[in-house]
Design an enzyme around this catalytic site. Structure first.
Site, PDB file in Angstrom:
ATOM      1  N   GLU A 172       9.589   0.655  11.022  1.00 49.83           N
ATOM      2  CA  GLU A 172      10.846   1.416  10.493  1.00 49.83           C
ATOM      3  C   GLU A 172      10.326   2.716  10.562  1.00 49.83           C
ATOM      4  O   GLU A 172       9.592   3.023  10.169  1.00 49.83           O
ATOM      5  CB  GLU A 172      11.748   1.464   9.456  1.00 49.83           C
ATOM      6  CG  GLU A 172      12.627   2.284   9.361  1.00 49.83           C
ATOM      7  CD  GLU A 172      12.647   3.683   8.787  1.00 49.83           C
ATOM      8  OE1 GLU A 172      12.514   4.227   9.823  1.00 49.83           O
ATOM      9  OE2 GLU A 172      12.419   3.287   7.476  1.00 49.83           O
ATOM     10  N   LYS A 207       0.795  -0.805   0.187  1.00 49.90           N
ATOM     11  CA  LYS A 207       0.016   0.113   0.115  1.00 49.90           C
ATOM     12  C   LYS A 207       1.190   0.817   0.769  1.00 49.90           C
ATOM     13  O   LYS A 207       1.742   1.674   1.076  1.00 49.90           O
ATOM     14  CB  LYS A 207      -1.036  -0.111   1.339  1.00 49.90           C
ATOM     15  CG  LYS A 207      -1.589   1.130   0.889  1.00 49.90           C
ATOM     16  CD  LYS A 207      -1.342   2.412   1.202  1.00 49.90           C
ATOM     17  CE  LYS A 207      -2.510   3.724   1.666  1.00 49.90           C
ATOM     18  NZ  LYS A 207      -1.871   4.520   1.659  1.00 49.90           N
ATOM     19  N   GLU A 229      10.679  14.461  15.626  1.00 48.35           N
ATOM     20  CA  GLU A 229      10.836  14.581  14.188  1.00 48.35           C
ATOM     21  C   GLU A 229       9.936  15.784  13.908  1.00 48.35           C
ATOM     22  O   GLU A 229       8.827  16.263  13.193  1.00 48.35           O
ATOM     23  CB  GLU A 229      10.315  14.089  13.597  1.00 48.35           C
ATOM     24  CG  GLU A 229      11.213  12.202  13.297  1.00 48.35           C
ATOM     25  CD  GLU A 229      10.561  11.655  12.233  1.00 48.35           C
ATOM     26  OE1 GLU A 229      11.868  11.157  10.889  1.00 48.35           O
ATOM     27  OE2 GLU A 229       9.643  10.738  11.871  1.00 48.35           O
ATOM     28  N   CYS A 285      13.518   9.804   7.458  1.00 43.47           N
ATOM     29  CA  CYS A 285      13.639   9.342   9.381  1.00 43.47           C
ATOM     30  C   CYS A 285      15.709   9.884   9.799  1.00 43.47           C
ATOM     31  O   CYS A 285      15.117   9.703  10.699  1.00 43.47           O
ATOM     32  CB  CYS A 285      12.758   8.280   8.637  1.00 43.47           C
ATOM     33  SG  CYS A 285      13.658   6.677   8.149  1.00 43.47           S
TER      34      CYS A 285
END
Length: 474
Positions: free
Chosen positions: A245, A170, A377, A279
């Site tokens: 992850e 997806k 982040e 990331c």
């Protein structure tokens, strides 16, 4: 204008509902996308399950040949795929070309690796023959993030199908096109229908349906820690193995004996790559007080000279993936409680870029280590800077977030480099370089809330197989 549809069991599949794929450089639509949901996911999982027995019984040699053919076709379509990726993500064309090259490399690497992937014999006693088999789970699901669509899909699907699983992917809402292209390329290469399927759609709909589907035997997710937690809960309800992850807040630690010229170049590149939407971006600079001002000025000068524009013009810095992401980055920068913005801090004032989701490269010094901007982040071209005076202080700052994906140490002291490599809680640690995830061969994954499990390298084959032990009395 094009229409992007799901690709299931070797053919395009339309959905009743559509949504627009927005170009982040212009704010205009690139075309419509099929808004798949539970029905399309169910159809894709069914196709994968139907193909599973034949595929797992296909010889490793034949699987290897097909994976390398896929790699060849990705290479043949390299420029077209890179342009699609650049339009979807906004990233500079050079970076998108690299992504296409690396995606082909994943299929080639795992095509070669499967030839030498075996179980083991265990010398338990002379009257027992004991050995292990590595067997595929069956049907694997892969929910892909929007920042590196080609790379992330290839690094998930290639090892999964190499060991005999069938996959349903997806792609992210914002970046669906190259995933569908890869599924078509796989059929063109001779991969049997149903082995690799793609369902396009919205994460909360198609992604959630895939994570919760009872026919998925292993689920992998790349994205935010918040969504990763939801994926893990859905998988836990079915006791399905999971690879996550997730986020990162990776530190680059610079000591006084470091090569500041090389360090400044690497620090700047690490926060500019994909507009900081990585990331494993080196988004925290931890620098010794004695060289703080010199290094910050070197980084600032590098960032001030970057070119900004649409990805297809191949600038140094393209737009963020969406207006929503642009607004998020701006709110985090303006919402800081402490620190001095020495570069950037806002969208560029160039009228030519007004309709795009751009944000200027930004450096903020002396931030509060406990502030949100130093803890969470940002996912934009924003670098936060903190000073340290002792090695212990540097380690404490480096480990002082909920994440543990990457870290870097810049020093010529070999003993110090190894000490910090052991002390930093991260899945990868670099010394006098920075790889933002590194090569195809390097195992990749996190500690703490950066996730669990390992992708890439030979270890990925273990993640997509279960060990069966066989004991035979002689």
């Amino acid at each position: 204008m094009t229409s992007t549809q799901s690709f299931i069991d070797g053919e395009s599949v339309a959905s009743a509902d559509l949504y627009d794929n927005i170009d982040p450089a212009t704010g205009r639509s690139l075309g419509s996308v099929a808004r798949g949901g539970s029905d399309e996911v169910d159809r894709a999982v069914g196709a994968a399950a139907a193909a599973s027995k034949l595929w797992r019984e296909t010889s490793p040699e034949s699987r290897a040949t097909l994976l390398t053919r896929i790699a060849d076709l990705i290479t043949e379509n390299h420029e077209r795929l890179a342009r699609l990726e650049s339009e979807d993500t906004g990233k500079p064309l050079t970076q998108a070309r690299t992504d296409a090259t690396v995606a082909a490399r994943y299929f080639r690497f795992y095509g070669h690796a499967i030839d030498s992937y075996y179980g083991q014999t265990i010398p338990l006693s002379t009257d027992l023959h004991v050995y292990t088999r590595r067997e595929p789970f069956g049907v694997t699901g892969h929910i892909i993030a929007w920042n590196y669509p080609m790379q992330l899909l290839a690094r998930a699907v290639a090892p999964a199908i190499a060991v005999g699983n069938c996959s349903v992917a997806k792609p992210a809402d914002e970046t669906p096109r190259t995933a569908v292209e890869f599924a078509q390329i796989a059929i063109d290469a001779g991969l049997p229908p149903g082995v690799f399927n793609v369902v396009t759609g919205i994460g909360a709909e198609a992604g959630a349906a895939l994570a919760a589907h009872p026919g998925i035997d292993h689920i992998g997710f790349v994205g935010s820690t918040q969504i990763g937690s939801l994926i893990a809960h859905a998988a836990a309800d079915r006791v399905a193995p999971t690879t996550l992850e997730l986020g990162g807040k990776s530190p680059q630690i610079v000591f006084p004996d470091a090569d500041l010229e090389r360090a400044s170049e690497s620090v700047a590149k690490a926060i500019l790559q994909n507009a900081g939407q990585t990331c494993s971006a080196g988004s925290r600079l931890l620098v010794h007080d004695s060289v703080h001002d010199a290094l910050v000025e070197m980084v600032r000068q590098r960032l001030r000279s970057v070119t900004i524009g649409p990805g297809l013009e191949d600038p140094d810095l393209g737009p963020l993936v969406s207006r929503k992401q642009q607004q998020r980055v701006e709110s985090m920068v303006t919402g800081k409680t402490k620190g001095e913005i020495v570069c950037g801090g806002a969208p560029p004032d160039d009228p030519r870029l007004a309709d795009g989701a751009y944000f200027g490269p930004t450096v903020i010094t002396d931030v509060d280590p406990a502030d949100t901007i130093a803890q969470e982040e940002i996912f934009g071209p924003v670098l936060t800077v903190n000073r340290f005076r002792t090695e212990e202080e540097a380690i404490a700052l480096a480990n002082g977030t909920q994440y543990g994906l990457l870290g870097a140490v810049w020093t010529t002291d070999l003993s110090r480099a190894h000490r910090l490599a052991a002390e930093i809680r991260a899945g990868q640690v670099y010394v006098n370089t920075y790889g933002a995830g590194g090569g195809v061969e390097l195992p990749f994954g996190g500690f703490k809330k950066s996730g669990y499990g390992r992708e890439k390298g030979y270890e990925a084959l273990d993640m997509f197989t279960a060990t069966k032990t066989v004991v035979v009395r002689l």
